[in-house]
Design a protein around this motif. Structure first.
Motif, PDB file in Angstrom:
ATOM      1  N   LEU A 131       0.686  -1.292   0.159  1.00 42.79           N
ATOM      2  CA  LEU A 131      -0.047   0.042   0.009  1.00 42.79           C
ATOM      3  C   LEU A 131       0.852   1.222  -0.066  1.00 42.79           C
ATOM      4  O   LEU A 131       0.520   2.376  -0.558  1.00 42.79           O
ATOM      5  N   LEU A 132       2.073   1.270   0.742  1.00 40.77           N
ATOM      6  CA  LEU A 132       2.769   2.449   0.914  1.00 40.77           C
ATOM      7  C   LEU A 132       3.503   3.144  -0.878  1.00 40.77           C
ATOM      8  O   LEU A 132       3.194   4.311  -0.785  1.00 40.77           O
ATOM      9  N   GLN A 138       0.810   8.399  -5.548  1.00 43.08           N
ATOM     10  CA  GLN A 138      -0.445   9.271  -5.791  1.00 43.08           C
ATOM     11  C   GLN A 138       0.062  10.747  -5.318  1.00 43.08           C
ATOM     12  O   GLN A 138      -0.379  11.686  -6.088  1.00 43.08           O
ATOM     13  N   VAL A 139       0.783  10.861  -4.252  1.00 42.22           N
ATOM     14  CA  VAL A 139       1.567  12.200  -3.597  1.00 42.22           C
ATOM     15  C   VAL A 139       2.013  12.998  -4.760  1.00 42.22           C
ATOM     16  O   VAL A 139       1.920  13.977  -5.330  1.00 42.22           O
ATOM     17  N   PHE A 141       2.282  12.253  -8.242  1.00 38.71           N
ATOM     18  CA  PHE A 141       1.558  12.446  -9.468  1.00 38.71           C
ATOM     19  C   PHE A 141       0.363  13.813  -8.954  1.00 38.71           C
ATOM     20  O   PHE A 141       0.127  14.359 -10.130  1.00 38.71           O
ATOM     21  N   ARG A 142       0.042  13.932  -7.985  1.00 43.99           N
ATOM     22  CA  ARG A 142      -0.982  15.036  -7.795  1.00 43.99           C
ATOM     23  C   ARG A 142      -0.127  16.254  -7.214  1.00 43.99           C
ATOM     24  O   ARG A 142      -0.714  17.223  -6.945  1.00 43.99           O
ATOM     25  N   GLY A 143       1.061  16.154  -7.129  1.00 40.50           N
ATOM     26  CA  GLY A 143       2.095  17.320  -6.864  1.00 40.50           C
ATOM     27  C   GLY A 143       1.907  17.670  -5.486  1.00 40.50           C
ATOM     28  O   GLY A 143       1.962  18.819  -5.069  1.00 40.50           O
ATOM     29  N   GLY A 144       1.995  16.562  -4.698  1.00 38.34           N
ATOM     30  CA  GLY A 144       1.476  16.738  -3.324  1.00 38.34           C
ATOM     31  C   GLY A 144       2.938  17.559  -2.662  1.00 38.34           C
ATOM     32  O   GLY A 144       4.166  17.595  -3.213  1.00 38.34           O
ATOM     33  N   THR A 145       3.015  17.712  -1.439  1.00 40.37           N
ATOM     34  CA  THR A 145       3.935  18.425  -0.625  1.00 40.37           C
ATOM     35  C   THR A 145       4.810  17.316   0.141  1.00 40.37           C
ATOM     36  O   THR A 145       4.552  16.249   0.091  1.00 40.37           O
ATOM     37  N   VAL A 149       4.198  13.572   2.165  1.00 40.88           N
ATOM     38  CA  VAL A 149       4.917  12.420   1.926  1.00 40.88           C
ATOM     39  C   VAL A 149       5.328  11.857   3.242  1.00 40.88           C
ATOM     40  O   VAL A 149       5.240  10.634   3.581  1.00 40.88           O
ATOM     41  N   TRP A 150       5.750  12.552   4.108  1.00 37.26           N
ATOM     42  CA  TRP A 150       5.895  12.445   5.580  1.00 37.26           C
ATOM     43  C   TRP A 150       4.600  11.748   6.150  1.00 37.26           C
ATOM     44  O   TRP A 150       4.729  11.067   7.222  1.00 37.26           O
TER      45      TRP A 150
END
Length: 183
Positions: A131-132, A138-139, A141-145, A149-150
């Motif tokens: 799952l990780l 996903q983080v 590809f969505r341009g997450g911060t 991630v943390w």
């Protein structure tokens, strides 16, 4: 602390498994759940495991609180760049979560290894490892911060701690209630 559990708990587990095997070879209808000797051994083992968990949580509280204070208030120990210092401040809570939940993971892992519950351990590790990476992707590809991630790593630790703790401390309560109802 995982190794401590692996060292001390087999003294409770191995003789118990031998005893149960002997009883089953003598009587095919032997019910280990009704045997008081088995319950005494299991209770002693659970007492040791609970003590280890208390020690682990105490150490984790101190360690998690100490290490999370660094990015939260003492970013200058990491870098002299004020932009980076501000960027790591929000990560302190995730660092605390990851460091704190390390204790139940380590303690429970040691207890489960000592009890030879390898299939359960493997299942949780396989599921959490499966799952990780998709969550991290996903983080990405969505341009997450970086905080997201943390947060994924924090959820990863909480998930493993929850699974292991449930197996060792909550599930036995359900089986006790179930056996009490059948009597």
């Amino acid at each position: 602390i995982s190794q401590t559990a692996q060292t001390f708990l087999p003294a409770f587990t191995a003789p118990l498994l031998d005893y149960i095997a002997k009883q089953k070879s003598r009587d095919e209808n032997y019910d280990e759940g009704a045997d008081e000797k088995v319950q005494e051994w299991r209770q002693a083992s659970q007492t040791v495991a609970t003590s280890l968990m208390a020690l682990g949580l105490t150490a984790a509280t101190v360690v998690a609180s100490t290490v999370s204070l660094i990015p939260a208030f003492f970013g200058n120990l990491i870098t002299s760049d004020s932009v980076v210092q501000q960027a790591v401040k929000p990560l302190a809570r995730y660092l605390w979560i990851g460091a704190f939940f390390w204790a139940p993971v380590a303690v429970c892992e040691g207890v489960l290894l000592a009890r030879r519950e390898l299939a359960f351990l493997a299942g949780v590790y396989l599921l959490s490892t499966a799952l990780l990476p998709p969550a991290l992707l996903q983080v990405k590809f969505r341009g997450g911060t970086v905080s997201q991630v943390w947060a994924c790593f924090g959820v990863f630790q909480v998930f493993r701690a929850s699974c292991f703790t449930f197996r060792l401390w909550v599930a036995p309560l359900f089986s006790k209630k179930k056996s009490a109802k059948t009597e």
